[in-house]
Enzyme design. Structure first.
Site, PDB file in Angstrom:
ATOM      1  N   ASP A 187       0.865  -1.181   0.000  1.00  0.00           N
ATOM      2  CA  ASP A 187       0.000   0.000   0.000  1.00  0.00           C
ATOM      3  C   ASP A 187       0.896   1.222   0.000  1.00  0.00           C
ATOM      4  OD1 ASP A 187      -1.739   2.175   0.633  1.00  0.00           O
ATOM      5  OD2 ASP A 187      -3.184   0.741   1.466  1.00  0.00           O
ATOM      6  N   ALA A 247     -12.387  -5.585  -5.466  1.00  0.00           N
ATOM      7  CA  ALA A 247     -12.088  -4.154  -5.528  1.00  0.00           C
ATOM      8  C   ALA A 247     -12.984  -3.468  -6.558  1.00  0.00           C
ATOM      9  CB  ALA A 247     -10.607  -3.946  -5.839  1.00  0.00           C
ATOM     10  N   ARG A 248     -12.512  -3.345  -7.779  1.00  0.00           N
ATOM     11  CA  ARG A 248     -13.269  -2.735  -8.862  1.00  0.00           C
ATOM     12  C   ARG A 248     -12.855  -3.374 -10.176  1.00  0.00           C
ATOM     13  NH1 ARG A 248     -16.154  -0.946  -5.542  1.00  0.00           N
ATOM     14  NH2 ARG A 248     -17.135   1.101  -5.389  1.00  0.00           N
ATOM     15  N   ASP A 272     -15.443 -10.821  -7.869  1.00  0.00           N
ATOM     16  CA  ASP A 272     -16.706 -10.180  -7.530  1.00  0.00           C
ATOM     17  C   ASP A 272     -16.969  -8.957  -8.398  1.00  0.00           C
ATOM     18  OD1 ASP A 272     -19.053  -9.866  -5.793  1.00  0.00           O
ATOM     19  OD2 ASP A 272     -18.052  -8.056  -5.079  1.00  0.00           O
ATOM     20  N   GLU A 277     -20.901  -4.849 -15.481  1.00  0.00           N
ATOM     21  CA  GLU A 277     -21.609  -5.567 -14.422  1.00  0.00           C
ATOM     22  C   GLU A 277     -23.111  -5.526 -14.643  1.00  0.00           C
ATOM     23  OE1 GLU A 277     -18.255  -4.905 -10.937  1.00  0.00           O
ATOM     24  OE2 GLU A 277     -20.084  -3.688 -10.898  1.00  0.00           O
ATOM     25  N   HIS A 296     -20.637  -8.423  -7.927  1.00  0.00           N
ATOM     26  CA  HIS A 296     -20.386  -7.226  -7.118  1.00  0.00           C
ATOM     27  C   HIS A 296     -21.279  -7.212  -5.881  1.00  0.00           C
ATOM     28  CE1 HIS A 296     -18.709  -2.874  -7.552  1.00  0.00           C
ATOM     29  NE2 HIS A 296     -18.660  -3.310  -6.307  1.00  0.00           N
ATOM     30  N   ALA A 298     -20.107  -8.379  -2.803  1.00  0.00           N
ATOM     31  CA  ALA A 298     -19.307  -8.515  -1.589  1.00  0.00           C
ATOM     32  C   ALA A 298     -19.811  -7.615  -0.465  1.00  0.00           C
ATOM     33  CB  ALA A 298     -17.838  -8.212  -1.882  1.00  0.00           C
TER      34      ALA A 298
END
Length: 343
Positions: A187, A247-248, A272, A277, A296, A298
């Protein structure tokens, strides 16, 4: 300053929202909440947006028509807009730079559904470890197979690499440690001591991809992370490693991931999030039995959605009282914005 207004106009889209959002805002008699239709009476929609002080918008790109996403064009048509609030941790539907140029503060609800997303990430990992999609396929269509043909793995002792260690990544690290996993994290916005305090070992992205048995994404979709995991990055991963993303869509290249799985370099994927989507039924990744897919969802739990809605409404109430919102995406512009107290 919003607290100087007789009426503070808040608008939100007609996407599903936990009822507590509207109920909490109703506590302030100075707030007028209107719900915008995503289709239908466009004249009324733009009349409401043009008078809005705060626009609460879905964070999911495919839930919001392009013309209702927060772009420079929408901002130009909304002269009273002072704050944009998203319905989750993400802000894919908001051009933050355009908002900053216009003096509009952008807030999200980071952490509100972190526990839900973290649990889902671990569920994807466990489904890969125990080969659940393959089990379902063979039980439905297979012949002459044994239980040993579906032999899975324990995750204790495996190395999990987390790309992003914010609210969600931190929860995942805790769960992974409880399972007896080694946790690495990359990170760029955290120092090594902070990462260690969040129960992970700080490493570079190259080291993380090379050492991890499982790579799990927990970073936002930005210009820096778009297509971060491509053919080159997948090739850096261990032979047989698993790739997971809650995440995305767009942070990983779906075509490159499919190729890496089909070639046998990667052992499986839990996904996910998608570029579109929901993904089309004939999406190549959905044809692979070592892919665990979800839509998506989650963060879509009863608890997560209620928590997000409550946090969003409470943050709007804070803004209306003249307090600095705690979850600003562009805090650098706050003091110069029309939200900041004067005097």
């Amino acid at each position: 300053m919003l607290q100087d207004l007789d009426v503070i106009r808040v608008v939100r889209l007609d996407v599903w929202t936990a009822s507590c959002f509207d109920e909490i805002l109703a506590r302030n008699p100075c707030i007028r909440l209107d719900v915008l239709a995503r289709s239908g009476d466009h004249a009324r929609t733009w009349e409401l947006l043009a008078s809005a002080d705060i626009y609460h918008v879905s964070a999911a790109r495919d839930e919001v028509p392009q013309e209702l996403q927060v772009t420079a064009d929408l901002i130009a048509r909304c002269p009273n807009l002072k704050c944009v609030s998203t319905s989750g941790a993400g802000y894919d539907t908001v051009d933050v730079e355009a908002c900053s140029r216009a003096g509009i503060v952008v807030v999200n609800q980071a952490g509100g559904n972190a526990r839900s997303v973290a649990e889902h990430a671990m569920a994807l990992i466990l489904a890969l470890a125990r080969r659940l999609p393959e089990s379902r396929h063979l039980l439905q269509h297979g012949q002459n197979f044994t239980r040993e043909d579906l032999m899975g793995h324990e995750i204790a002792g495996r190395t999990l690499g987390l790309v992003g260690l914010g609210h969600i990544g931190t929860y995942v690290a805790r769960l992974a440690n409880a399972f007896g996993m080694e946790v690495l994290a990359h990170d760029p916005y955290l120092d090594d001591d902070t990462i260690a305090a969040r129960q992970a070992c700080a490493v570079s992205l190259d080291e993380l991809t090379a050492r991890s048995d499982i790579v799990s994404l927990h970073c936002p979709r930005t210009s820096e992370t778009l297509n971060l995991f491509d053919a080159h990055r997948f090739q850096q991963m261990k032979q047989g490693a698993w790739f997971v993303s809650t995440a995305r869509g767009g942070i990983h290249n779906e075509g490159d991931l499919y190729d890496a799985l089909l070639a046998g370099h990667l052992g499986g994927a839990g996904l996910d999030v998608w570029a579109v989507e929901p993904p089309p039924p004939d999406h190549p990744l959905l044809t692979l039995h070592n892919v665990v897919p979800s839509y998506h969802t989650a963060g879509v739990t009863h608890e997560g959605r209620s928590n997000i809605a409550a946090i969003a409404a409470e943050q709007i109430l804070q803004i209306c009282r003249g307090d600095a919102p705690p979850r600003m995406i562009n805090p650098d512009i706050y003091l110069a914005s029309r939200l900041a107290p004067r005097g």
